[in-house]
Structures are given as C-alpha cells and as structure tokens.
Design a protein around this motif. Structure first.
Motif, short mmCIF file in Angstrom:
data_model
loop_
_atom_site.label_atom_id
_atom_site.label_comp_id
_atom_site.label_asym_id
_atom_site.label_seq_id
_atom_site.Cartn_x
_atom_site.Cartn_y
_atom_site.Cartn_z
N VAL A 1 -0.23 15.97 16.02
CA VAL A 1 -1.51 15.05 15.10
C VAL A 1 -1.02 14.99 13.73
N ASP A 2 -0.24 15.95 13.19
CA ASP A 2 0.25 15.80 11.97
C ASP A 2 1.44 14.55 11.69
N GLU A 3 2.30 14.54 12.94
CA GLU A 3 3.11 13.61 13.02
C GLU A 3 2.42 12.22 13.04
N ILE A 4 1.42 11.93 13.75
CA ILE A 4 0.91 10.78 13.93
C ILE A 4 0.45 10.42 12.68
N LEU A 5 -0.41 11.20 11.81
CA LEU A 5 -0.73 11.12 10.45
C LEU A 5 0.23 10.44 9.35
N SER A 6 1.48 11.39 9.51
CA SER A 6 2.57 11.22 8.46
C SER A 6 3.39 9.89 8.91
N ASN A 7 3.20 9.41 9.94
CA ASN A 7 3.95 8.22 10.29
C ASN A 7 3.01 6.98 10.23
N GLY A 8 1.96 7.06 9.83
CA GLY A 8 0.92 6.00 9.60
C GLY A 8 0.30 5.38 10.78
N MET A 9 -0.02 6.22 11.94
CA MET A 9 -0.23 5.52 13.01
C MET A 9 -1.65 5.48 13.21
N ILE A 10 -2.47 6.16 12.46
CA ILE A 10 -3.98 6.38 12.38
C ILE A 10 -4.46 4.95 12.46
N PRO A 11 -4.17 4.05 11.42
CA PRO A 11 -5.02 2.81 11.58
C PRO A 11 -4.82 1.71 12.80
N LYS A 12 -3.60 2.20 13.33
CA LYS A 12 -3.36 1.55 14.55
C LYS A 12 -4.13 1.89 15.76
N ILE A 13 -4.33 3.29 15.82
CA ILE A 13 -5.14 3.63 17.13
C ILE A 13 -6.43 3.20 16.65
N ILE A 14 -7.14 3.46 15.37
CA ILE A 14 -8.63 2.79 15.09
C ILE A 14 -8.56 1.41 15.34
N GLY A 15 -7.48 0.67 15.20
CA GLY A 15 -7.68 -0.98 15.51
C GLY A 15 -7.82 -1.19 16.96
N PHE A 16 -7.22 -0.27 17.73
CA PHE A 16 -7.30 -0.37 19.19
C PHE A 16 -8.87 -0.24 19.53
N LEU A 17 -9.85 0.22 18.63
CA LEU A 17 -11.04 0.07 18.99
C LEU A 17 -11.75 -1.47 19.00
N LEU A 18 -11.11 -2.16 18.42
CA LEU A 18 -11.61 -3.50 18.11
C LEU A 18 -10.85 -4.35 19.11
N SER A 19 -10.13 -3.83 20.13
CA SER A 19 -9.27 -4.69 20.96
C SER A 19 -10.20 -5.52 21.98
N SER A 20 -9.93 -6.68 22.41
CA SER A 20 -10.58 -7.40 23.28
C SER A 20 -10.46 -6.92 24.57
N ASP A 21 -9.63 -5.93 24.99
CA ASP A 21 -9.15 -5.03 26.18
C ASP A 21 -10.27 -3.92 26.02
N TRP A 22 -11.31 -4.12 27.02
CA TRP A 22 -12.61 -3.08 26.91
C TRP A 22 -11.78 -1.81 27.46
N CYS A 23 -10.81 -1.71 28.35
CA CYS A 23 -10.20 -0.40 28.90
C CYS A 23 -9.40 0.30 27.86
N LEU A 24 -8.81 -0.68 26.84
CA LEU A 24 -8.12 -0.03 25.68
C LEU A 24 -9.04 0.44 24.73
N ARG A 25 -10.11 -0.11 24.46
CA ARG A 25 -11.24 0.13 23.85
C ARG A 25 -11.56 1.68 23.96
N VAL A 26 -11.95 1.98 25.30
CA VAL A 26 -12.32 3.26 25.82
C VAL A 26 -11.24 4.20 25.61
N ALA A 27 -10.12 3.99 25.96
CA ALA A 27 -8.95 4.90 25.81
C ALA A 27 -8.69 5.27 24.33
N ALA A 28 -9.06 4.20 23.56
CA ALA A 28 -8.78 4.52 21.95
C ALA A 28 -10.04 5.53 21.61
N LEU A 29 -11.33 5.34 21.99
CA LEU A 29 -12.10 6.06 21.87
C LEU A 29 -11.81 7.66 22.10
N ASP A 30 -11.28 7.77 23.25
CA ASP A 30 -10.95 9.13 23.72
C ASP A 30 -10.21 9.66 22.71
#
Length: 383
Positions: A239-268
């Motif tokens: 989790v610290d590695e994900i934060l330090s490499n600036g990946m949090i915005p990308k993961i949050i961004g998947f919640l807005l994807s047009s791919d419904w299944c990707l949104r669900v995975a991102a929420l989890d």
C-alpha cells in the motif's frame, strides 16, 4: 519435434496415473487386511497393471531410470507380501514389516514422480513463454504452473522456480506489449499465486519490480483484482508503494471507467487500500474526489452501460453476473472500512469520518440525500 508429442503425452498420463496409484497404495496398506480387502486388491492390481506398461517405456528414457528401479522394488515387495499368508506370529510380523516397506516405497515413488512432473512443468513454461508463438499454449502452460503452486508449498519445487527465474519471466511477459491480454492476465495471476506460495521469497520481488505499474497500465478487471489480492497478501508495504508511486489517482480513476466490471474491481481495490492504508493513503483518496465519485455511483446515474453489458451477454452467450446493487451504500461502506481498518489511530479515524461527512454534504444534491447518507455513515444503513 511434433512427432514426439504423443509419446510425451502418454508418458505424462502414465506418470500421473502411477502417482495416484502410489498414493492409493499408501492409504490402503494394512498388514492385516492388505491381501483381503477389495479396495486394497484394487490398489495393488492398478499399480501392477501400470507397472507392466511403465517398465517398457521408462527403460528407454534415461531420465526415468530411477523411477523404473523404484517401481521394480515396489513390485517385488508386493510379491513378497503375497507369500506371507500364514497367521502365525512370524508371518504377522513379516507382513507388518513388508507393509511398512510398501508404504515407504509408494511414498518415495510418488515423490520421485512429482519431482519429474515438476521439472516438466517448469521446462514447458519457460520454453512456451520464451517462444511466444501460441497464445493457447502459453495460457495452458501458465495455468498448469498455477495449479501446481496451489497444491501447497514444496521446497524442491521452489528451487526449480528460482533456478529457472520464473518470476522474472512472468514479470517480463506482463510488461511486454506484444504479449496478448490473456497471457498477461494469466501471468499476473501466477505472480499472485507465487506470493501465496511463499511470501518470504516473492514479496520482495513484487515490491522491487514493475509488477504493480504493469497491472495498473493493463487497466482490466483482472489486473485490478490481482492488485487487490496482492494488497491483502503483502499489506502495508505494498500500500505504501502504491501511494509513493502515485498510483492512487489511477485506481480512483477506474471507478469512472465505462467498463462496469472494471469499476466493480476498482471499488473492491479502494476498500482494500483504505482498510490497510495509513492516513496518508486515505487522504490521497479523498483528494481525488473519491466521496463525490462514490455518491455518483450509488445514485446509479450511469446504469446505461449495465444494459449494454446485458446486451453483450445475449450476443456472446456469457453471464457477467452483474448486480445492479453493487454500488448501493458504497459511501458508508467506504467510511466503515476506514473505521474498522488497521492503518489509522482512533483519533485519526474520528477526524477522517468528520472529513467524509463534510465531503458528503458538498456532494449531496439535496438535504434529504445528505441526511440519508450521513445517517448511514453514523449509524449504519437501515435493513
């Protein structure tokens, strides 16, 4: 080379049958009933029948010579046991000794067969991934490797993995753009299985290498599910590695994807991160308007693409198992994950909850919506 494949397939089929027969023989070896119980006789007959086929094949293969010798030894022990049919003390003791030797020999044979099969799995995986010319064969080789990993830890198998540099090969497959999506996703799942196989050895390789960046770049339901699994396995360091490499915005961004299944995975994935992450992780999520996005999702303002997926189901004849209620109460569920999580102190949890409530008020379209969502956060949703 192709004309050798049927022969190789027959050898592997025979070896798997022998391994099962050896296992059955260990279970059913009893000095008092061994020769008389139906299942014991069946186990003996199955092994002896395979032995007659195996000796012929194994004798022509130098790599299988030791197996041939072990099989012959086991056959001799069974024949010796069949000669001890008396009920005197000497015969009973002899049967006990020989039965014990049969059990040991069967266990040794099973282990030798597994060692040979493990080498075949590793050699096939390396060869198939390096050639990169057949997607189905690549996927099949990775799946066979995963199935072996899932059977439990084995030090000899781990040594084979390390010597063959399997992790590096899977990671390279994951990041190479000319690898197919199926192969890359299967490689990602295999990497997660390696971490489950032995965290002490493979966690460091995940943290030091490009695995997580590659999974984010793939942007698929499978890749985000693998990240969630790796977060559960590795916890704070990842989790610290994900934060330090600036990946949090990308993961949050998947919640807005047009791919419904990707949104669900991102929420989890978001829920996993906020449960384990420190305050800095949760704050990074909130800075990306996570609460506003979750409010939008639980209003179901974009269910049109769910209907599109259902149309795809009809055309393709598949079932994506969509649940329209998957985003219900996702704001309060996020708040609960933070509250019961591992990364924040009690004081930090209280402060973050107040911040979430403030953001809910900003994102609410009406006082009624704010009252409902804030009540769910403070008291839990109504049944």
């Amino acid at each position: 080379m192709d004309h050798d494949q049927p022969s190789k397939h027959r050898v592997l089929t025979l070896l798997n049958s022998l391994k099962q027969a050896s296992k059955d023989l260990q279970i059913k070896t009893n000095p008092f009933t061994f020769l008389f119980k139906t299942d014991s006789k069946a186990a003996v007959e199955a092994l002896l029948e395979l032995e007659s086929k195996a000796i012929t094949i194994f004798s022509t293969n130098p790599n299988l010579y030791n197996l041939s010798h072990s099989l012959t030894t086991l056959k001799t022990l069974i024949e010796n046991l069949e000669k001890c049919k008396g009920y005197g003390l000497k015969s009973i003791l002899q049967r006990q000794i020989i039965s014990y030797k049969i059990s040991q020999a069967s266990s040794s044979l099973e282990s030798e067969i597994q060692t040979y099969l493990d080498r075949v799995i590793i050699i096939n995986l390396v060869k198939t991934l390096q050639e990169q010319n057949n997607e189905d064969e690549q996927v099949k080789a990775i799946v066979e490797f995963e199935q072996r990993l899932l059977s439990g830890f084995d030090l000899e198998f781990q040594d084979l993995i390390l010597r063959a540099k399997i992790f590096t090969l899977l990671e390279r497959t994951l990041i190479e753009p000319f690898s197919s999506k199926r192969v890359r996703e299967e490689s990602a799942m295999a990497i997660a299985d390696l971490v489950k196989f032995n965290k002490n050895v493979f966690v460091g390789l995940v943290l030091m290498g490009p695995t997580i960046k590659a999974l984010i770049a793939m942007s698929s339901e499978c890749s985000i599910k693998v990240i969630s699994l790796l977060v559960r396995l590795i916890r704070s360091p990842l989790v610290d590695e994900i934060l330090s490499n600036g990946m949090i915005p990308k993961i949050i961004g998947f919640l807005l994807s047009s791919d419904w299944c990707l949104r669900v995975a991102a929420l989890d994935c978001v829920f996993e991160l906020c449960y384990i992450g420190r305050r800095e992780v949760v704050e990074a999520m909130l800075q990306q308007e996570l609460v506003k996005i979750l409010m939008i999702l639980q209003r179901k303002e974009d269910l049109c693409d769910v209907e599109e997926i259902r149309e795809k189901e009809k055309v393709l004849g598949v079932d994506y198992d969509l649940d329209d209620s998957v985003f219900d109460g996702c704001v309060s569920r996020f708040a609960i994950q933070v509250e019961i999580g591992e990364g924040l102190s009690s004081e930090e949890k209280r402060e973050v909850k107040l911040e979430i409530l403030r953001l809910v008020k900003e994102a609410s379209q009406s006082d009624a919506e704010f009252a409902t969502v804030s009540a769910e956060i403070l008291w839990g949703s109504s049944p």
